[in-house]
Design an enzyme around this catalytic site. Structure first.
Site, short mmCIF file in Angstrom:
data_model
loop_
_atom_site.label_atom_id
_atom_site.label_comp_id
_atom_site.label_asym_id
_atom_site.label_seq_id
_atom_site.Cartn_x
_atom_site.Cartn_y
_atom_site.Cartn_z
N HIS C 122 15.21 -5.64 -1.00
CA HIS C 122 14.49 -6.85 -1.42
C HIS C 122 15.51 -7.82 -2.01
CE1 HIS C 122 11.71 -9.22 -3.98
NE2 HIS C 122 10.74 -8.79 -3.18
N ASP C 199 15.70 0.88 -7.01
CA ASP C 199 14.66 -0.14 -7.08
C ASP C 199 13.34 0.56 -6.77
OD1 ASP C 199 12.79 -2.09 -6.66
OD2 ASP C 199 13.95 -3.21 -5.18
N GLN C 202 8.39 -0.36 -5.26
CA GLN C 202 7.37 0.17 -4.35
C GLN C 202 7.21 1.68 -4.48
OE1 GLN C 202 5.39 -1.78 -2.69
NE2 GLN C 202 6.52 -3.69 -2.97
N LYS C 225 2.56 -4.40 -9.88
CA LYS C 225 2.40 -3.69 -8.61
C LYS C 225 1.77 -2.32 -8.81
CE LYS C 225 6.46 -5.88 -6.49
NZ LYS C 225 5.97 -6.84 -5.51
N CYS C 365 10.63 -11.47 1.27
CA CYS C 365 11.81 -11.44 0.39
C CYS C 365 12.83 -10.41 0.86
CB CYS C 365 11.43 -11.15 -1.07
SG CYS C 365 10.41 -12.43 -1.77
C1 LIG Z 1 11.19 -3.34 -3.12
C2 LIG Z 1 10.97 -4.43 -4.10
N1 LIG Z 1 11.89 -4.68 -5.04
C3 LIG Z 1 11.74 -5.65 -5.97
C4 LIG Z 1 10.61 -6.43 -6.00
C5 LIG Z 1 10.50 -7.50 -7.03
O1 LIG Z 1 9.46 -7.25 -7.91
P1 LIG Z 1 8.96 -8.40 -8.92
O2 LIG Z 1 8.63 -9.59 -8.07
O3 LIG Z 1 7.77 -7.81 -9.55
O4 LIG Z 1 10.05 -8.68 -9.88
C6 LIG Z 1 9.61 -6.19 -5.05
C7 LIG Z 1 8.36 -7.00 -5.06
O5 LIG Z 1 8.11 -7.83 -4.22
C8 LIG Z 1 9.79 -5.18 -4.08
O6 LIG Z 1 8.85 -4.93 -3.16
#
Ligand SMILES: Cc1ncc(COP(=O)(O)O)c(C=O)c1O
Ligand SMILES: Cc1ncc(COP(=O)(O)O)c(C=O)c1O
Lengths: 148, 410, 410, 148
Positions: C122, C199, C202, C225, C365
């Site tokens: 991401h 990370d 998910q 999430k 993203c």
């Molecule tokens: C794999 C992953 N990492 C990081 C994020 C970023 O999360 P947040 O937007 O809650 O900071 C997301 C969310 O879209 C994600 O799916």
């Protein structure tokens, strides 16, 4: 007696206003400092230890009546005690305050762990946020003894 | 006297008891209570429109985006910004100040440059600059406070030269209630092309604020100190400053394109809003500024001046009580710090708490100021629109009880 | 089949309509809906205990602090951390990753050091490292993806040498549902003393997570999430890593002492929590992990595997539909990205939205991954505990409608 | 007709699948690029302008049917027009889509602003999030004309 009256007993106000052994030691000594970041209370302790016995102590610092009185009363009881006895006193005091002392708490009734004036601090137990005030000098003492 | 006591029923928490007494909440400088209008707005958002913003082509996401961007527009007009794009949502004043220190400071300051602060700054307007100083070798220079608790401007002319790149000053002290000399700072800064950052954490909630009139470069504030939820705040910046500022956080939403090794940024304000933002909290922030606007910020300021004036008068009746701060309510905010005889601030707070009166005791995240005042800690009562003169009376009664508990005659 | 449909009534939004149809919310990978238990916890906090934390000697502040720290303990035990102090609250996964990149990276990395990422990351796990690279001249190295949509580990041995200081990998892709090869990474990293950052944005919401078992150095995740409010997330770190990490934000709460020119930090985790934290949101986060724990994370994972398996089967019935991601539900999460003939993802989302079905369309993203997959955008359906197989059926019906609107025969 | 049928009219799908003037110009030309960051749609435009008249155009990009069809239809109408006429067309199109064109909107009925096939994009108005898709080529056109 209201819990406030129990908290602010005469003996506590007395130690707060006339702390014993205030100052610093000049000869060889151990020094430790404690800080309570959430309220800003500060406590510093000098200890002279000879042959495993605390022969002198001096305190400095600033903070609420509870932390300063606790420190003053502490010096009253630890001078003349051995390191082990001082540790016993610490555990006894913490148990009285309801503070977790870990796996190996001492028997609070064993001889040598007589708290004297310090028992006046029992009223603090009803004020959970103030317990760490009462405990600050004792955490500092433990730091100092760990250096001995 | 402006009577706002009818507003109290909007604040559910004000009907609770503390230690057997009705709650007297005198710590709004730390955080404010929330009216049902704000709680309902947040709740309704989650119950009907909750979705992630900006990235969705579907109805729910469009509604959430409208709610979020609508809140930005409300906050913008609350401070009379010329465009919603001048508002960057953040976690609060602290995170906004860090954004500025890192995003602007780290990229535009170099060795020998100076940042001018005052001794009355909150840690949030001190530590970020210290952190940047570590990386960049810049120098921090402080203005001091005079004995009327005003920022001492006597040395300002000598201080301001081309080394000065930023002047960062609190709009209102959270300890003494002192109003920061923002106008003077802006003029002084202009003469050498320096930037002015205003820490509005205590200013924006308590008096009408017009950024076009203020003419600073940045203004930061926290939602939770002005009826909004925790977890949200804002940074206002002049468009050209926001353009020249680098993002400090990387992630989703703030990009135009991401390659493996390089990326390009989205336009302002998205550039500064990496990741999922505090969406529902922004919506609550919008509802909070609606509430304040409906009451009227002039009215809020008037009410606080009156209550502060009343408090100063009543506190003067308590022997051995010293107030640290300007004496004229016209000339100060509603944060009233004091000491009482040799009773430590912490003990004062404990005693008042037993009467249901909640005041703060300690260094108020302003240790440099405490050192300047030569006090280890103070007790602080701070007021907001829901406070009443009756509550001031309770405070004074509590302080007399403190005296008697400490054996001082009344 | 695990039937969790009784949980749906806990989620008020699920009874709303969108474009005249019952809402079918298939975008939980972007953000999840919130159960009343979480909404009530947040609301109750504001109505009864709201105050600022840590700095108050009075009852309300002590209660607020207990609620906030209690939430920390809940989140810690949800991922089996050995102590609540290993949890740092943040705004979300993005802000946690930036904390690590700046707080650890900026202070411990130097020119020539390498950070290993994968093409499926991401943007939030790409851009922060690019930002650090600008300052520090470090090199980013990417592992690619094989044609089964797994991270390609064939070159790993050659890649890992003493230049590698950090391996940062997604636990589960938000696009393909691919599970990150965390264990292999941890072993590879250990051989050269590199750190592993996971990370978990998910991963943590969708499967049981045990940080002691995982044995990485850092794990980040977002509250929103996993049923919690927006504006809150967490960074878990091994105690020794948190100790050696520098704070990235300065301000109140995170200090032991502040002088005019130098300061000392508070102990972990306060060191990383500058300013007023998202207090009520943390309380909501605690309620969310309570909710998930009551359902059981094994059950959540089972339910999602089943529904993902069912979706894969039904989607295979739609002509010209390509799923980007591993085919075995055991081996993947519940984010299912796909394309359908020559219909652009955005058009798919619009058409489904008219059926009340909310899916995401775009680059999610994850532009590097889109380039790798050689698609400009995909449509994505993602599932959570409240989704049902009936909703999958609606999705498939909607896709057939898309075909017919675009003149493709069914 | 359902709003989806109105959105995806045959002529739109036709332009989406068979975009006119796809490619790039080789002679001297103006180039502009547009990006819709929220959905990732991309549009690029080459314009040849001689004596204030658009003599040739070429487009590239990728995105949804709406943005691509809008771009394709746009080239159909702007080639042969003067810069001023192209600006009028732009304003006319934006007004049709309900987009704010600022202080000085043109009279949509004035001669020269005939949208032709583009009128098929009217169905987009019912889909507010898609309006910026339809608008992307026109914003790019404005950028290009500003360079002329
Ligand atoms: C794999 C992953 N990492 C990081 C994020 C970023 O999360 P947040 O937007 O809650 O900071 C997301 C969310 O879209 C994600 O799916
Ligand atoms: C003057 C001032 N600046 C900054 C802050 C920091 O605000 P926050 O904790 O909401 O980030 C405060 C709040 O205590 C304040 O009073």
């Amino acid at each position: 007696m209201s819990s406030l009256d129990e908290l602010y007993r005469q003996v506590i106000l007395d130690h707060y206003r006339n702390p014993r052994r205030r100052g610093s030691l000049t000869g060889p000594h151990i020094h430790a400092e404690g800080l309570n970041p959430s309220c800003g209370d500060e406590f510093s302790l000098d200890l002279q230890i000879e042959d495993g016995v605390i022969t002198d102590a001096a305190i400095q610092g600033q903070g609420c009546s509870i932390s300063q009185a606790s420190g003053s009363m502490m010096t009253d009881v630890i001078v003349g005690k051995t390191i082990d006895e001082a540790r016993e006193l610490t555990a006894t005091f913490k148990l009285m305050m309801g503070i977790d002392v870990g796996d190996d708490p001492l028997d609070p009734d064993r001889p040598g762990a007589v708290l004297g004036d310090l028992e006046a601090l029992q009223g603090v137990k009803k004020f959970p946020v103030r317990i760490k005030c009462a405990d600050l000098p004792w955490t500092t003492l433990t730091d100092a003894l760990d250096q001995a | 006297m402006t009577d706002l006591s009818h507003l109290r029923e909007d604040f559910p928490i004000l009907s609770r008891e503390v230690n057997g007494h009705p709650l007297v909440y005198l710590d709004s400088a730390a955080t404010t209570q929330k009216p049902i209008q704000v709680l309902d707005a947040v709740d309704a958002f989650y119950r009907t429109e909750n979705a992630n913003v900006h990235r969705g082509a579907y109805t729910l996401s469009a509604e959430a985006t409208d709610a979020y961007e609508g809140a930005r527009a409300k906050v913008a007009s609350f401070i009379n910004a010329s465009s919603p794009n001048e508002i960057v949502f953040s976690r609060g004043a602290t995170s906004s100040l860090n954004h500025i220190a890192y995003g602007w400071g780290l990229n535009h300051l170099s060795e020998g440059d100076r940042v001018v602060l005052t001794v009355m700054e909150h840690h949030s307007n001190v530590v970020p600059w210290q952190l940047v100083a570590r990386h960049k070798g810049i120098e921090l220079v402080y203005l001091t406070m005079d004995d009327r608790y005003e920022v001492d401007l006597s040395g300002l002319d000598d201080l301001i030269d081309e080394r000065v790149k930023i002047i960062s000053v609190s709009g209102m002290s959270n300890v003494t209630g002192t109003l920061g000399p923002v106008r003077t700072m802006v003029e002084a800064a202009r003469s050498v092309g320096a930037l002015v950052v205003v820490d509005g954490a205590q200013l924006v909630p308590h008096s009408p604020t017009d950024v076009q009139d203020l003419d600073a470069d940045f203004l930061v504030f926290s939602g939770h100190k002005m009826l909004a939820p925790t977890g949200i705040g804002a940074m206002w910046g002049k468009p050209e400053r926001l353009e020249e500022m680098e993002p400090t956080e990387g992630g989703g939403e703030m990009i135009a394109d991401v390659g493996l090794y390089e990326s390009r940024w989205a336009p302002v304000p998205q550039k500064f809003e990496a990741g999922t933002p505090p969406i529902a909290q922004a919506v609550g922030f919008g509802a909070a500024v609606d509430y304040l606007t409906a009451v009227g910020m002039e009215t809020v300021r008037d009410h606080e001046q009156e209550i502060t004036g009343y408090a100063m008068k009543r506190l003067a009746e308590v022997p051995d009580l010293i107030v640290y701060g300007p004496s004229d309510p016209e000339n100060r905010g509603g944060a009233v710090s004091f000491s009482l005889a040799d009773i430590h601030a912490h003990d004062i707070a404990t005693i008042l708490d037993q009467h249901g009166i909640e005041v703060r005791a300690g260094h108020h995240c302003a240790k440099p100021l405490m050192r300047h005042l030569q006090v280890p800690a103070t007790a602080r009562a701070s007021f907001y629109l829901y406070n009443t003169t009756d509550e001031v009376d309770s405070l004074v009664d509590g302080l007399f009880d403190a005296r008697s508990l400490f054996g001082l005659d009344s």
